[in-house]
Design a protein around this motif. Structure first.
Motif, PDB file in Angstrom:
ATOM      1  N   GLY A   1     -12.528   6.962 -18.360  1.00  0.00           N
ATOM      2  CA  GLY A   1     -13.643   6.041 -18.307  1.00  0.00           C
ATOM      3  C   GLY A   1     -14.608   5.885 -17.253  1.00  0.00           C
ATOM      4  N   GLU A   2     -15.072   4.586 -16.678  1.00  0.00           N
ATOM      5  CA  GLU A   2     -15.992   4.628 -15.823  1.00  0.00           C
ATOM      6  C   GLU A   2     -15.254   4.599 -14.172  1.00  0.00           C
ATOM      7  N   VAL A   3     -14.019   4.178 -14.249  1.00  0.00           N
ATOM      8  CA  VAL A   3     -13.583   4.045 -13.026  1.00  0.00           C
ATOM      9  C   VAL A   3     -12.129   4.731 -13.132  1.00  0.00           C
ATOM     10  N   PRO A   4     -11.808   5.916 -13.142  1.00  0.00           N
ATOM     11  CA  PRO A   4     -10.472   6.427 -13.538  1.00  0.00           C
ATOM     12  C   PRO A   4      -9.705   6.975 -12.095  1.00  0.00           C
ATOM     13  N   ASN A   5     -10.356   7.046 -10.804  1.00  0.00           N
ATOM     14  CA  ASN A   5      -9.886   7.410  -9.619  1.00  0.00           C
ATOM     15  C   ASN A   5      -8.847   6.766  -9.183  1.00  0.00           C
ATOM     16  N   GLY A   6      -7.697   7.290  -9.015  1.00  0.00           N
ATOM     17  CA  GLY A   6      -6.463   6.490  -8.581  1.00  0.00           C
ATOM     18  C   GLY A   6      -5.524   6.188  -9.606  1.00  0.00           C
ATOM     19  N   TYR A   7      -5.879   6.578 -11.050  1.00  0.00           N
ATOM     20  CA  TYR A   7      -4.804   6.328 -12.078  1.00  0.00           C
ATOM     21  C   TYR A   7      -4.661   7.153 -12.850  1.00  0.00           C
ATOM     22  N   ASN A   8      -3.510   7.240 -13.365  1.00  0.00           N
ATOM     23  CA  ASN A   8      -3.360   8.267 -14.540  1.00  0.00           C
ATOM     24  C   ASN A   8      -2.591   7.612 -15.738  1.00  0.00           C
ATOM     25  N   VAL A   9      -2.870   8.008 -17.048  1.00  0.00           N
ATOM     26  CA  VAL A   9      -2.404   7.210 -18.085  1.00  0.00           C
ATOM     27  C   VAL A   9      -1.369   8.231 -18.946  1.00  0.00           C
ATOM     28  N   SER A  10      -0.765   7.615 -19.812  1.00  0.00           N
ATOM     29  CA  SER A  10      -0.073   8.472 -20.766  1.00  0.00           C
ATOM     30  C   SER A  10       0.187   7.564 -22.195  1.00  0.00           C
ATOM     31  N   ARG A  11      -0.390   8.399 -23.431  1.00  0.00           N
ATOM     32  CA  ARG A  11      -0.289   7.842 -24.396  1.00  0.00           C
ATOM     33  C   ARG A  11       1.046   8.238 -25.198  1.00  0.00           C
ATOM     34  N   LEU A  12       2.216   7.610 -24.912  1.00  0.00           N
ATOM     35  CA  LEU A  12       3.679   7.938 -25.269  1.00  0.00           C
ATOM     36  C   LEU A  12       3.671   8.184 -26.811  1.00  0.00           C
TER      37      LEU A  12
ATOM     38  N   THR B   1       0.795  -1.219   0.073  1.00  0.00           N
ATOM     39  CA  THR B   1      -0.034   0.161  -0.117  1.00  0.00           C
ATOM     40  C   THR B   1       0.709   1.174  -0.004  1.00  0.00           C
ATOM     41  N   GLY B   2       0.598   1.980  -0.893  1.00  0.00           N
ATOM     42  CA  GLY B   2       1.222   3.419  -1.109  1.00  0.00           C
ATOM     43  C   GLY B   2       2.428   3.311  -2.035  1.00  0.00           C
ATOM     44  N   GLN B   3       2.737   2.381  -2.249  1.00  0.00           N
ATOM     45  CA  GLN B   3       3.769   2.228  -3.440  1.00  0.00           C
ATOM     46  C   GLN B   3       3.247   2.485  -4.790  1.00  0.00           C
ATOM     47  N   SER B   4       4.362   3.130  -5.772  1.00  0.00           N
ATOM     48  CA  SER B   4       3.800   3.332  -7.203  1.00  0.00           C
ATOM     49  C   SER B   4       3.986   2.524  -7.923  1.00  0.00           C
ATOM     50  N   MET B   5       3.656   2.239  -9.380  1.00  0.00           N
ATOM     51  CA  MET B   5       4.024   1.566 -10.441  1.00  0.00           C
ATOM     52  C   MET B   5       3.333   1.871 -11.889  1.00  0.00           C
ATOM     53  N   THR B   6       4.048   1.590 -12.703  1.00  0.00           N
ATOM     54  CA  THR B   6       3.512   1.897 -14.222  1.00  0.00           C
ATOM     55  C   THR B   6       3.140   0.487 -14.834  1.00  0.00           C
TER      56      THR B   6
ATOM     57  N   ARG C   1      -0.542   4.196 -14.716  1.00  0.00           N
ATOM     58  CA  ARG C   1       0.364   4.611 -13.608  1.00  0.00           C
ATOM     59  C   ARG C   1      -0.623   4.631 -12.351  1.00  0.00           C
ATOM     60  N   LEU C   2      -0.423   3.794 -11.099  1.00  0.00           N
ATOM     61  CA  LEU C   2      -0.905   3.905  -9.925  1.00  0.00           C
ATOM     62  C   LEU C   2      -0.002   4.689  -9.127  1.00  0.00           C
TER      63      LEU C   2
ATOM     64  N   ILE D   1     -10.941   1.924 -17.533  1.00  0.00           N
ATOM     65  CA  ILE D   1     -10.312   2.926 -16.651  1.00  0.00           C
ATOM     66  C   ILE D   1      -9.952   4.167 -17.374  1.00  0.00           C
ATOM     67  N   TYR D   2      -9.486   4.086 -18.327  1.00  0.00           N
ATOM     68  CA  TYR D   2      -9.232   5.200 -19.261  1.00  0.00           C
ATOM     69  C   TYR D   2      -9.117   4.564 -20.775  1.00  0.00           C
ATOM     70  N   TYR D   3      -9.114   5.599 -21.669  1.00  0.00           N
ATOM     71  CA  TYR D   3      -9.090   5.271 -23.141  1.00  0.00           C
ATOM     72  C   TYR D   3      -8.317   6.356 -23.883  1.00  0.00           C
ATOM     73  N   SER D   4      -7.806   5.986 -24.942  1.00  0.00           N
ATOM     74  CA  SER D   4      -7.138   7.156 -25.755  1.00  0.00           C
ATOM     75  C   SER D   4      -7.744   6.763 -27.256  1.00  0.00           C
ATOM     76  N   ALA D   5      -8.517   7.626 -27.694  1.00  0.00           N
ATOM     77  CA  ALA D   5      -9.146   7.406 -29.032  1.00  0.00           C
ATOM     78  C   ALA D   5      -7.946   7.627 -30.011  1.00  0.00           C
ATOM     79  N   SER D   6      -6.951   8.303 -29.967  1.00  0.00           N
ATOM     80  CA  SER D   6      -5.742   8.566 -30.847  1.00  0.00           C
ATOM     81  C   SER D   6      -4.680   9.258 -30.356  1.00  0.00           C
ATOM     82  N   GLU D   7      -3.449   9.116 -30.909  1.00  0.00           N
ATOM     83  CA  GLU D   7      -2.219   9.710 -30.058  1.00  0.00           C
ATOM     84  C   GLU D   7      -2.537  11.149 -29.851  1.00  0.00           C
ATOM     85  N   GLY D   8      -1.992  11.337 -28.572  1.00  0.00           N
ATOM     86  CA  GLY D   8      -2.077  12.663 -28.088  1.00  0.00           C
ATOM     87  C   GLY D   8      -3.435  13.009 -27.333  1.00  0.00           C
ATOM     88  N   THR D   9      -4.410  12.073 -27.437  1.00  0.00           N
ATOM     89  CA  THR D   9      -5.610  12.171 -26.436  1.00  0.00           C
ATOM     90  C   THR D   9      -6.043  10.973 -25.611  1.00  0.00           C
ATOM     91  N   THR D  10      -6.590  11.484 -24.066  1.00  0.00           N
ATOM     92  CA  THR D  10      -6.868  10.531 -23.591  1.00  0.00           C
ATOM     93  C   THR D  10      -8.084  11.169 -22.797  1.00  0.00           C
TER      94      THR D  10
END
Lengths: 114, 117
Positions: free
Chosen positions: A58-69, A15-20, A77-78, A46-55
């Protein structure tokens, strides 16, 4: 073809650790998705990306982040893991044009937060 | 907003019997519909999809589904199941409105099909 590749396959966090969580697709798809699967709940977006550069959330995004590299890669990422985030995570991608919207899935990442 | 309801969480059936897995959806726009299968400890695999045209769609492994717009349903059927069909099946819906929620693929909670000898 590799299709959709997720890494790692298994992970235990405190609990409390981060990871990708990493996801890459080699099908030149525009859209990519992150889902979590919990017993009796099906797959929840959780999240979606319709195209490069956009995110988008979704239904349950809290506690998460995303990157479309780039077009191939979509990471989840948590920042501070919680036991409620224990789940199986699936990445998916789809071409999303008017003729073909099939989503292809990775094999999943089984995450346990203790 | 889209939603998908799979009416049965578990369906037990004997080998060689017919089976129907039920799916209803709600959406304010026209949709694409899908059935996916998940075998134990694996990812999801597409069984079949409805995009347009004929409302009866045939997929892999002898499965078929019928799109019924008036009843907002997309039930999955197989006339004779095998032990190897034991898996979890997911119905999914996606908007056809490209200007709005493009790429938003929503799943039902799944139906576990258990085929017994």
């Amino acid at each position: 073809n590799a299709g959709v590749t997720q890494t790692p396959k298994f992970q235990v966090l405190k609990t409390g650790q981060s990871m990708t969580l990493q996801c890459a697709q080699d099908m030149n798809h525009n859209s990519m998705y992150w889902y979590r699967q919990d017993p009796g709940m099906g797959l929840r977006l959780i999240y979606y990306s319709a195209s490069e550069g956009t995110t988008d959330k979704g239904e349950v995004p809290n506690g998460y982040n995303v990157s479309r590299l780039n077009k191939r890669e979509f990471s989840l990422r948590l920042e501070s893991a919680a036991p409620s985030q224990t789940s199986v995570y699936f990445c998916a991608s789809s071409k999303w044009d008017r003729r073909n919207t099939e989503a292809f899935f990775g094999q999943g990442t089984r995450l346990t937060v203790v | 907003a889209q939603s998908v309801t799979q009416l049965d969480s578990q369906v037990p059936v004997f080998e060689e019997a017919p089976v129907e897995l039920r799916c209803n959806y709600s959406s304010s726009v026209s949709v694409y519909l899908f059935w996916y299968v998940q075998y134990p400890n694996q990812g999801l695999q597409l069984l079949l999809k409805y995009l347009s045209g004929s409302t009866l769609v045939k997929g892999i492994n002898g499965f078929e589904a019928e799109f019924n717009k008036s009843q907002t349903s997309f039930h999955l059927r197989k006339p004779s199941v095998h032990i190897s069909d034991t898996a979890e099946y997911f119905c999914a819906v996606s908007d056809r409105d490209y200007g709005g929620s493009q790429g938003n693929l929503i799943f039902g909670k799944g139906t576990k099909l258990s085929v017994k000898p």
